[in-house]
Design an enzyme around this catalytic site. Structure first.
Site, PDB file in Angstrom:
ATOM      1  N   HIS A 193       3.008   2.110   4.148  1.00 44.19           N
ATOM      2  CA  HIS A 193       3.900   2.944   3.834  1.00 44.19           C
ATOM      3  C   HIS A 193       4.760   2.606   2.745  1.00 44.19           C
ATOM      4  O   HIS A 193       4.694   2.615   2.229  1.00 44.19           O
ATOM      5  CB  HIS A 193       4.258   2.653   5.618  1.00 44.19           C
ATOM      6  CG  HIS A 193       5.737   4.208   5.806  1.00 44.19           C
ATOM      7  ND1 HIS A 193       5.967   5.145   4.637  1.00 44.19           N
ATOM      8  CD2 HIS A 193       6.313   4.061   6.819  1.00 44.19           C
ATOM      9  CE1 HIS A 193       7.043   5.906   5.246  1.00 44.19           C
ATOM     10  NE2 HIS A 193       7.108   5.518   6.250  1.00 44.19           N
ATOM     11  N   HIS A 245      -1.597  10.984  -0.166  1.00 42.52           N
ATOM     12  CA  HIS A 245      -0.222  11.000   1.106  1.00 42.52           C
ATOM     13  C   HIS A 245      -0.977  12.128   2.328  1.00 42.52           C
ATOM     14  O   HIS A 245      -1.342  12.750   1.586  1.00 42.52           O
ATOM     15  CB  HIS A 245       1.130  11.489  -0.433  1.00 42.52           C
ATOM     16  CG  HIS A 245       1.815  11.433   0.967  1.00 42.52           C
ATOM     17  ND1 HIS A 245       2.442  11.993   1.394  1.00 42.52           N
ATOM     18  CD2 HIS A 245       2.759  10.773   0.825  1.00 42.52           C
ATOM     19  CE1 HIS A 245       3.756  12.172   2.167  1.00 42.52           C
ATOM     20  NE2 HIS A 245       4.537  10.768   2.019  1.00 42.52           N
ATOM     21  N   ASP A 299       5.289   5.597  -4.651  1.00 45.37           N
ATOM     22  CA  ASP A 299       5.345   4.118  -4.200  1.00 45.37           C
ATOM     23  C   ASP A 299       4.298   3.808  -6.007  1.00 45.37           C
ATOM     24  O   ASP A 299       4.863   2.004  -5.919  1.00 45.37           O
ATOM     25  CB  ASP A 299       4.597   3.410  -3.139  1.00 45.37           C
ATOM     26  CG  ASP A 299       5.685   3.584  -2.305  1.00 45.37           C
ATOM     27  OD1 ASP A 299       6.501   3.734  -2.315  1.00 45.37           O
ATOM     28  OD2 ASP A 299       4.852   3.631  -1.274  1.00 45.37           O
TER      29      ASP A 299
HETATM   30  N1  CMC Z   1      -7.705   5.075  -2.223  1.00 49.32           N
HETATM   31  C1  CMC Z   1      -8.660   5.713  -1.525  1.00 49.32           C
HETATM   32  N2  CMC Z   1      -9.164   6.626  -0.729  1.00 49.32           N
HETATM   33  C2  CMC Z   1      -8.228   7.048  -0.202  1.00 49.32           C
HETATM   34  C3  CMC Z   1      -6.578   6.796  -1.005  1.00 49.32           C
HETATM   35  C4  CMC Z   1      -6.401   6.113  -1.536  1.00 49.32           C
HETATM   36  N3  CMC Z   1      -5.045   5.121  -1.725  1.00 49.32           N
HETATM   37  N4  CMC Z   1      -5.924   7.469   0.299  1.00 49.32           N
HETATM   38  C5  CMC Z   1      -6.556   8.079   1.207  1.00 49.32           C
HETATM   39  N5  CMC Z   1      -7.872   7.432   1.165  1.00 49.32           N
HETATM   40  C6  CMC Z   1      -9.160   9.062   1.171  1.00 49.32           C
HETATM   41  C7  CMC Z   1      -9.853   8.935   2.691  1.00 49.32           C
HETATM   42  O1  CMC Z   1     -10.721   7.026   2.589  1.00 49.32           O
HETATM   43  C8  CMC Z   1     -10.651   9.927   2.792  1.00 49.32           C
HETATM   44  O2  CMC Z   1     -11.140   9.469   2.462  1.00 49.32           O
HETATM   45  P1  CMC Z   1     -12.636  10.249   3.088  1.00 49.32           P
HETATM   46  O3  CMC Z   1     -12.228  11.422   3.210  1.00 49.32           O
HETATM   47  O4  CMC Z   1     -14.120   9.752   2.312  1.00 49.32           O
HETATM   48  O5  CMC Z   1     -12.846   9.416   4.745  1.00 49.32           O
HETATM   49  C9  CMC Z   1      -9.428  10.370   2.454  1.00 49.32           C
HETATM   50  O6  CMC Z   1      -8.999  10.064   1.269  1.00 49.32           O
HETATM   51  C10 CMC Z   1      -8.475  11.294   3.271  1.00 49.32           C
HETATM   52  O7  CMC Z   1      -7.471  10.091   3.064  1.00 49.32           O
HETATM   53  P2  CMC Z   1      -7.106   9.855   5.061  1.00 49.32           P
HETATM   54  O8  CMC Z   1      -6.889   8.531   5.389  1.00 49.32           O
HETATM   55  O9  CMC Z   1      -7.718  10.289   5.600  1.00 49.32           O
HETATM   56  O10 CMC Z   1      -5.421  10.548   4.528  1.00 49.32           O
HETATM   57  P3  CMC Z   1      -4.113  10.421   5.690  1.00 49.32           P
HETATM   58  O11 CMC Z   1      -3.428  11.055   5.244  1.00 49.32           O
HETATM   59  O12 CMC Z   1      -4.254   9.733   6.900  1.00 49.32           O
HETATM   60  O13 CMC Z   1      -2.930   8.835   4.863  1.00 49.32           O
HETATM   61  C11 CMC Z   1      -2.122   7.686   3.238  1.00 49.32           C
HETATM   62  C12 CMC Z   1      -2.275   8.946   3.894  1.00 49.32           C
HETATM   63  C13 CMC Z   1      -1.260   7.648   2.668  1.00 49.32           C
HETATM   64  C14 CMC Z   1      -1.921   6.357   4.352  1.00 49.32           C
HETATM   65  C15 CMC Z   1      -3.199   6.720   2.788  1.00 49.32           C
HETATM   66  O14 CMC Z   1      -3.434   7.781   1.176  1.00 49.32           O
HETATM   67  C16 CMC Z   1      -3.294   5.713   1.966  1.00 49.32           C
HETATM   68  O15 CMC Z   1      -3.826   4.541   2.462  1.00 49.32           O
HETATM   69  N6  CMC Z   1      -2.728   5.529   0.525  1.00 49.32           N
HETATM   70  C17 CMC Z   1      -2.101   3.685   0.275  1.00 49.32           C
HETATM   71  C18 CMC Z   1      -1.548   3.477   0.972  1.00 49.32           C
HETATM   72  C19 CMC Z   1      -0.131   4.451  -0.073  1.00 49.32           C
HETATM   73  O16 CMC Z   1       0.095   3.913  -1.450  1.00 49.32           O
HETATM   74  N7  CMC Z   1       0.461   4.709   1.150  1.00 49.32           N
HETATM   75  C20 CMC Z   1       2.207   4.816   0.343  1.00 49.32           C
HETATM   76  C21 CMC Z   1       2.380   6.658   1.202  1.00 49.32           C
HETATM   77  S1  CMC Z   1       3.306   7.630   0.138  1.00 49.32           S
HETATM   78  C22 CMC Z   1       4.819   6.780   0.546  1.00 49.32           C
HETATM   79  C23 CMC Z   1       5.469   5.974   1.686  1.00 49.32           C
HETATM   80  O17 CMC Z   1       5.224   7.291   2.787  1.00 49.32           O
HETATM   81  O18 CMC Z   1       5.680   5.304   2.164  1.00 49.32           O
END
Ligand code: CMC
Length: 445
Positions: free
Chosen positions: A283, A324, A380
């Site tokens: 986050h 996201h 971010d």
């Molecule tokens: N790098 C590589 N792969 C990714 C990433 C990433 N940053 N984000 C998602 N994926 C992949 C994930 O592994 C999954 O792949 P598969 O379908 O093969 O299993 C797919 O994309 C879907 O991801 P998810 O984890 O199901 O998506 P989510 O909605 O649960 O997670 C998230 C959203 C923001 C937690 C995630 O994208 C992430 O961890 N990003 C990196 C951390 C980040 O930048 N966070 C800041 C978010 S914006 C500001 C805030 O809210 O604070």
């Protein structure tokens, strides 16, 4: 609107058949018509679907709230597929271009932009609540020299509740208003004190002659000079960054604010919980992680190897600042920040990590892995580069996020308190553990 079953056809006059969802339970052969409002069914309407009179009824199972609305809200609108973000109907790009943080905070909290007298009163109130009790300062002195500023912020914000016991009266609008002003006004002071503590520098008290952002920069960076000169470009950059971070509907920390606040606790304690949620690397802690990641990559030519590592890691290594839950398009906040970066770098000098970030974005946006999963830069990805260029250490990045987000947390908290439909947040579970069994004395195990 109460649900109806086909055994007992009773479509209310305001409900047309187009507003109903028909569900057939193949265990019993019965069909049910569930009212649809704003494209949602009420999870409680599922409870009438039973196999026998003493059956609990059907529940919905939704780990991580992937498809469950926990509230109605009139504050922030996001269209994740089209990359749209609006506060109270106003596009984020227009607010970032023309508004300032305090005006936007007023908008979030009150639903309308302030008139001139309303704004002046509001800004005066915030300015005159920026001081913290000296005992808070003493409390902060007790932290280790290398304490993470987010850890300091969580605890000092929670501790503020002990200074304002009247804050417990969350159903009194005037009491609420006072705490809202205090929280928005004091969080920059606590944030700056946390930073000064880590530097071993004396804390700088608020200066009422400065703007919200100017005062924050002064409390952060004033050294021995008689009067610290706030750079107007950096001051404006902070107005924009705080506006962009001010609210983002039901994200993890806002859900914490609403969830903890739903117990009726004071807003300082609820906000401490929200900051705790924001601290996590998925986050608000992500901006810190982006910088660490860019530094670890080290140079532009190493980007392809890093992207390969991310793709081959099976989700273990992430491209921080990408992806996201809601945006499946470019995060509109990231666009504004990217455009603003050049103006800031003209003052601070270019952040050498920018080239790595641009290369990472270029490669990722054309790579099948990221395209298929609709992974775009989020807020971010570029914010940390700006913060670093302005001389903020990486562990202050999530703290800066928290300052801006405070107004959104409070607007959402207030909306929750005033919402007659809301009660204490208490999700259900699907129990998959042991059946009842008899205790076995230790000697027999
Ligand atoms: N790098 C590589 N792969 C990714 C990433 C990433 N940053 N984000 C998602 N994926 C992949 C994930 O592994 C999954 O792949 P598969 O379908 O093969 O299993 C797919 O994309 C879907 O991801 P998810 O984890 O199901 O998506 P989510 O909605 O649960 O997670 C998230 C959203 C923001 C937690 C995630 O994208 C992430 O961890 N990003 C990196 C951390 C980040 O930048 N966070 C800041 C978010 S914006 C500001 C805030 O809210 O604070």
């Amino acid at each position: 609107m109460s649900p109806v079953t086909l055994d007992e056809p009773r479509v209310q006059s305001s409900t047309t058949r187009k507003d109903l969802l028909t569900v057939t339970d193949h265990r019993t052969g019965k069909s049910y018509e569930l009212p649809l409002t704003h494209g949602t069914i009420r999870a409680m309407d599922l409870r009438q679907i039973k196999v026998s009179a003493d059956d609990f009824g059907v529940m919905s199972y939704d780990p991580a709230f992937m498809n469950t609305a926990s509230c109605t809200s009139r504050i922030t609108y996001i269209d994740g597929d089209r990359g749209i973000l609006r506060y109270r109907g106003y596009p984020i790009e227009q607010l970032a271009e023309t508004s300032n943080y305090l005006e936007t905070a007023f908008l979030l909290l009150n639903g309308e932009l302030p008139t001139k007298p309303q704004y002046e009163q509001w800004a005066w109130n915030i300015t005159h609540h920026t001081m913290v009790h000296e005992n808070v300062k003493d409390l902060m002195m007790g932290f280790r020299y290398d304490a993470h500023p987010m850890g300091m912020l969580v605890s000092t914000l929670g501790a503020l509740s002990t200074f304002y016991p009247e804050a417990k009266d969350v159903h009194d609008p005037l009491v609420r208003e006072k705490q809202i002003q205090r929280l928005i006004a004091k969080i920059p002071t606590l944030a700056a004190f946390a930073y000064r503590h880590s530097k071993g520098m004396p804390y700088v008290y608020p200066d009422n002659d400065l703007s919200f952002c100017g005062n924050f920069l002064n409390m952060m960076f004033k050294a021995t000079e008689l009067r610290y000169q706030v750079n107007p470009v950096l001051e404006r950059a902070f107005e924009v960054l705080f506006i962009l971070h001010a609210d983002h509907e039901q994200n993890c920390s806002t859900s914490a604010m609403r969830g903890v606040g739903s117990s009726g606790v004071d807003p300082y304690t609820a906000a401490a919980a929200a900051i705790g949620a924001l601290y996590g690397p998925l986050h608000g802690g992500a901006n810190e992680q982006v910088l660490r990641m860019l530094a670890q990559i080290g140079s532009k030519d190493k980007v392809p190897a890093f992207v390969k590592e991310v793709k081959e890691s099976g989700g273990e290594v992430k491209l921080m600042g990408f992806g996201h839950r809601v945006y499946k398009n470019y995060d509109p906040r990231a666009k504004v920040i990217k455009q603003m970066a050049d103006r800031v770098f003209e003052v601070t000098g270019r952040n050498p990590l920018l080239d790595i970030a641009l290369e990472l974005e270029r490669i990722a946006l054309s790579d099948d892995y990221f395209v298929k999963r609709k992974l775009y830069p989020n807020v971010d990805f570029y914010s940390g580069l700006i913060y670093q260029a302005m001389a903020f250490p990486v562990d202050m990045f999530p703290v800066l996020f928290a300052i801006g987000r405070m107004s959104g947390w409070l607007a959402q908290w207030q909306e929750m308190i005033e919402d007659k439909e809301q009660k204490i947040a208490r999700p259900r579970q699907v129990y998959l553990g042991s059946e009842a069994r008899d205790f076995v004395p230790m000697i027999k195990r």
